[in-house]
Design an enzyme around this catalytic site. Structure first.
Site, PDB file in Angstrom:
ATOM      1  N   TYR A  42       0.784  -1.233   0.000  1.00  0.00           N
ATOM      2  CA  TYR A  42       0.000   0.000   0.000  1.00  0.00           C
ATOM      3  C   TYR A  42       0.816   1.285   0.000  1.00  0.00           C
ATOM      4  O   TYR A  42       0.292   2.345   0.302  1.00  0.00           O
ATOM      5  CB  TYR A  42      -0.950   0.004   1.201  1.00  0.00           C
ATOM      6  CG  TYR A  42      -1.849  -1.201   1.266  1.00  0.00           C
ATOM      7  CD1 TYR A  42      -2.534  -1.647   0.145  1.00  0.00           C
ATOM      8  CD2 TYR A  42      -2.009  -1.910   2.459  1.00  0.00           C
ATOM      9  CE1 TYR A  42      -3.352  -2.758   0.201  1.00  0.00           C
ATOM     10  CE2 TYR A  42      -2.833  -3.023   2.513  1.00  0.00           C
ATOM     11  CZ  TYR A  42      -3.501  -3.446   1.383  1.00  0.00           C
ATOM     12  OH  TYR A  42      -4.314  -4.555   1.449  1.00  0.00           O
ATOM     13  N   SER A 115      -3.879  -6.286   8.197  1.00  0.00           N
ATOM     14  CA  SER A 115      -4.527  -6.773   6.972  1.00  0.00           C
ATOM     15  C   SER A 115      -3.522  -7.522   6.098  1.00  0.00           C
ATOM     16  O   SER A 115      -2.914  -8.492   6.550  1.00  0.00           O
ATOM     17  CB  SER A 115      -5.180  -5.599   6.240  1.00  0.00           C
ATOM     18  OG  SER A 115      -6.064  -6.036   5.237  1.00  0.00           O
ATOM     19  N   TYR A 116      -3.304  -7.093   4.847  1.00  0.00           N
ATOM     20  CA  TYR A 116      -2.333  -7.770   3.986  1.00  0.00           C
ATOM     21  C   TYR A 116      -0.975  -7.833   4.680  1.00  0.00           C
ATOM     22  O   TYR A 116      -0.238  -8.812   4.563  1.00  0.00           O
ATOM     23  CB  TYR A 116      -2.214  -7.019   2.661  1.00  0.00           C
ATOM     24  CG  TYR A 116      -1.507  -7.782   1.555  1.00  0.00           C
ATOM     25  CD1 TYR A 116      -2.234  -8.387   0.530  1.00  0.00           C
ATOM     26  CD2 TYR A 116      -0.118  -7.876   1.515  1.00  0.00           C
ATOM     27  CE1 TYR A 116      -1.598  -9.084  -0.497  1.00  0.00           C
ATOM     28  CE2 TYR A 116       0.524  -8.569   0.504  1.00  0.00           C
ATOM     29  CZ  TYR A 116      -0.214  -9.170  -0.506  1.00  0.00           C
ATOM     30  OH  TYR A 116       0.426  -9.859  -1.512  1.00  0.00           O
ATOM     31  N   TRP A 160     -11.205  -3.898  -3.213  1.00  0.00           N
ATOM     32  CA  TRP A 160      -9.762  -3.995  -2.963  1.00  0.00           C
ATOM     33  C   TRP A 160      -8.983  -4.023  -4.268  1.00  0.00           C
ATOM     34  O   TRP A 160      -7.998  -3.294  -4.429  1.00  0.00           O
ATOM     35  CB  TRP A 160      -9.472  -5.242  -2.135  1.00  0.00           C
ATOM     36  CG  TRP A 160      -8.040  -5.369  -1.712  1.00  0.00           C
ATOM     37  CD1 TRP A 160      -7.430  -4.694  -0.693  1.00  0.00           C
ATOM     38  CD2 TRP A 160      -7.041  -6.206  -2.305  1.00  0.00           C
ATOM     39  NE1 TRP A 160      -6.106  -5.073  -0.612  1.00  0.00           N
ATOM     40  CE2 TRP A 160      -5.845  -5.997  -1.584  1.00  0.00           C
ATOM     41  CE3 TRP A 160      -7.047  -7.106  -3.365  1.00  0.00           C
ATOM     42  CZ2 TRP A 160      -4.656  -6.656  -1.898  1.00  0.00           C
ATOM     43  CZ3 TRP A 160      -5.862  -7.774  -3.669  1.00  0.00           C
ATOM     44  CH2 TRP A 160      -4.694  -7.550  -2.954  1.00  0.00           C
ATOM     45  N   ASP A 257     -14.920  -7.074  11.822  1.00  0.00           N
ATOM     46  CA  ASP A 257     -13.905  -7.051  10.779  1.00  0.00           C
ATOM     47  C   ASP A 257     -14.230  -8.067   9.694  1.00  0.00           C
ATOM     48  O   ASP A 257     -14.659  -9.187   9.983  1.00  0.00           O
ATOM     49  CB  ASP A 257     -12.529  -7.361  11.375  1.00  0.00           C
ATOM     50  CG  ASP A 257     -11.418  -7.006  10.420  1.00  0.00           C
ATOM     51  OD1 ASP A 257     -11.182  -7.783   9.468  1.00  0.00           O
ATOM     52  OD2 ASP A 257     -10.792  -5.949  10.603  1.00  0.00           O
ATOM     53  N   HIS A 285     -12.954  -3.191   9.962  1.00  0.00           N
ATOM     54  CA  HIS A 285     -11.615  -3.325   9.394  1.00  0.00           C
ATOM     55  C   HIS A 285     -10.860  -1.999   9.398  1.00  0.00           C
ATOM     56  O   HIS A 285     -11.380  -0.960   8.987  1.00  0.00           O
ATOM     57  CB  HIS A 285     -11.710  -3.842   7.958  1.00  0.00           C
ATOM     58  CG  HIS A 285     -10.405  -4.334   7.414  1.00  0.00           C
ATOM     59  ND1 HIS A 285      -9.720  -5.386   7.980  1.00  0.00           N
ATOM     60  CD2 HIS A 285      -9.650  -3.918   6.363  1.00  0.00           C
ATOM     61  CE1 HIS A 285      -8.610  -5.603   7.301  1.00  0.00           C
ATOM     62  NE2 HIS A 285      -8.538  -4.730   6.326  1.00  0.00           N
TER      63      HIS A 285
END
Length: 574
Positions: A42, A115-116, A160, A257, A285
């Protein structure tokens, strides 16, 4: 240690020669320090996101080197076009060992991120790099399996891929080429009109934006092709690799989430290991404020003052102080599980998850055949119904029940978390079963599911279920929900169509929660057949929206009797 050095675009050479670039925050002066590594798709330079869960300046002042690295194919890093999770195992191993070898590193590496960036920690850990000593994943997910009960998590996949991954991917693919400007503006237009370009688009695989940037989102096609957890997902995912983890894990999750289901499923595979921790708050989230949806859970639910004790950065540093610096600060002696009990709005320590003292209690659906809308005659009872009866509604995929709150990743015009559902409950295609006023508090903590006996006029369709807390002021606040696609009613079995108008048993997983339904509140369950665009619409034809656009309406019947005891199974804590 008054000054901090901030270095940009520090190169790390991967095993295959690809160079990944990182920004480094470290104490000034001589000395070697433990390293905290975050690997992100990101943009390492976008500080509002990279510093969301841990302040690198504060960490550097506390004697850590903080490294924030762009993963392969993203932003400053080299490599082939980005593909979800594909390269994070080997690159994770290489990056940990590179970080350990830096002249200002003492060889002890921890990983952190949301997250990722939580998933990349587990992928590195699965490769067992010798210098990785501990990780702190936050709402991490476990794979790229974007299906729930057989239904595609459309909102997650489209939002996403298109809006988060798309811009940099198109820049990477087209910068300096003649068609760069045109393609980038086409992408912007698709993002700005995501409803039409993404959510409403049928067939899904024909979406025009998928052609941009030399097909930047090839992983979307692959995810659409693999509706079951097959070898494609097993290769990318973590479930089958859980035995490889040998580092201490502190996992942080949220009741609202979108990754809660994957997080809890993944936790089941490694909770038996020593020195693991799980903490679940009331969050949606990537948000750690006390205000979630329409509810304020209080300052103790904030990342600024968790449990009225510490902030999120300090909690992580306490974890890493123990494992990377050997500081005996007591964190290892704390209970392995900590949950936020909504309704009471308090944190509570537990010794396991799910809780051993749980009493799984069925609440049965009842009506005189008119449970449609909140004004219908649907009710909930702890007594099994005796009379043969059913409720009927028509599910039309051209007019689906809209997503309102819950565990999703959709644009900001779709609020997340706990939201008043009364608008949804006015629809004729929503059945509402409600208890009487509770005479005492009722705590529901643990996994929740609905057992539904239903028939449909279609050969395939969906059924949805939602647990709702009706407050004394009438607000109907969603607690947990789920979906099942009829042809995937047999868990882990190949899909099989249903016979129209035949009664089938469906099990709908509502994931989990911890909520006290207060005295004077009501329990409520909603049953319908859509939650769009969070989940893709079932076209009722037996065909997938991936490659079809034909749709028909279906007549749905929900049965509740001694023979067909439809009910919600609640994890009641005595």
């Amino acid at each position: 240690m008054s000054s901090i050095i901030h270095e940009k675009n520090v190169p790390a050479v991967m095993k295959d020669g690809t160079i990944l670039y990182a920004d480094v925050f470290r104490p000034q002066g001589e000395g070697k320090y433990p390293v905290l590594l975050q690997r992100t798709p990101y943009n390492k330079a976008f500080l509002p996101l990279t510093t969301m869960v841990l302040d690198p300046i504060a960490a550097a002042h506390q004697g850590y080197v903080v490294i924030i690295q762009d993963v392969r194919g993203r932003f400053e890093s080299e490599g082939e076009p980005f593909y979800i999770y594909k390269n994070e195992y080997q690159d994770g191993f290489d990056s940990v060992e590179w970080a350990a070898s830096l002249p200002y590193s003492d060889g002890n590496v921890g990983m952190y991120g949301l997250s990722y960036k939580g998933m990349t920690q587990f992928q590195a850990a699965a490769m067992q790099p010798p210098h990785l000593k501990a990780i702190f994943p936050i709402t991490w997910g476990a794979d790229a399996f974007m299906y729930r009960g057989g239904a595609l998590e459309l909102g997650l996949l489209i939002s996403w891929s298109l809006a988060t991954i798309g811009p940099n991917a198109v820049v990477k693919a087209k910068k300096g080429k003649e068609d760069f400007g045109r393609e980038f503006m086409q992408l912007v237009d698709a993002i700005d009109h995501i409803e039409e370009a993404g959510f409403q688009q049928l067939p899904l695989q024909d979406s025009e934006w998928l052609k941009l940037g030399d097909g930047f989102a090839s992983f979307v096609h692959d995810i659409l092709e693999h509706e079951m957890r097959d070898e494609f997902h097993q290769e990318i995912g973590l479930k089958e690799k859980a035995a490889r983890f040998n580092v201490p894990v502190f996992g942080l999750a949220g009741w609202y989430d979108l990754l809660l289901g994957q997080d809890l499923e993944h936790y089941e595979t490694w909770k038996h290991k020593n020195h693991t921790k799980l903490m679940i708050g009331p969050w949606a989230h990537a948000g750690f404020a006390p205000q979630v949806g329409e509810l304020n859970f209080g300052l103790s639910a904030s990342s600024l003052l968790l449990d009225m004790k510490t902030d999120l950065t300090s909690l992580q540093l306490q974890w890493f102080d123990y494992w990377l610096k050997g500081i005996q600060n007591g964190i290892i002696d704390e209970a392995p599980v900590k949950i936020f009990v909504m309704g009471e709005n308090k944190w509570r320590s537990e010794q396991e998850w799910p809780l051993q003292r749980t009493v799984y209690t069925p609440y049965y659906f009842e009506s005189n055949g008119k449970a449609n809308t909140k004004n219908g005659d649907g009710s909930l009872s702890i007594n099994m119904p005796q009379d043969e009866n059913f409720d009927t509604y028509v599910y039309d995929p051209a007019n689906p029940v809209p997503t309102l709150g819950g565990n999703h990743l959709l644009p900001a015009n779709y609020p997340r978390g706990p939201i008043d559902q009364q608008y949804i409950e006015e629809r004729e295609d929503v059945l509402v079963y409600c208890s009487g006023l509770l005479t005492e508090d009722l705590e529901v903590t643990g996994p929740v599911k609905v057992i539904l006996y239903a028939s449909s006029s279609a050969v395939d369709t969906d059924f949805t279920a939602k647990l709702v807390d009706v407050h004394s002021n009438g607000k109907a606040i969603n607690i947990a929900d789920g979906i099942i696609r009829a042809k995937y009613r047999e868990n882990n079995q190949p899909p099989s169509l249903i016979t129209p108008n035949e009664v089938y048993r469906y099990e709908i997983d509502l994931l989990a929660t911890s909520n006290v339904f207060k005295k004077g509140h009501k329990l409520r369950v909603e049953i319908s057949s859509s939650n769009f665009p969070r989940f893709d619409r079932n076209l009722n034809t037996g065909e997938s929206g991936k490659d079809s656009k034909e749709m028909i309406a279906a007549t749905q019947k929900i049965y509740h009797s001694e023979k067909y005891p439809s009910h919600i199974l609640l994890p009641v804590i005595p």
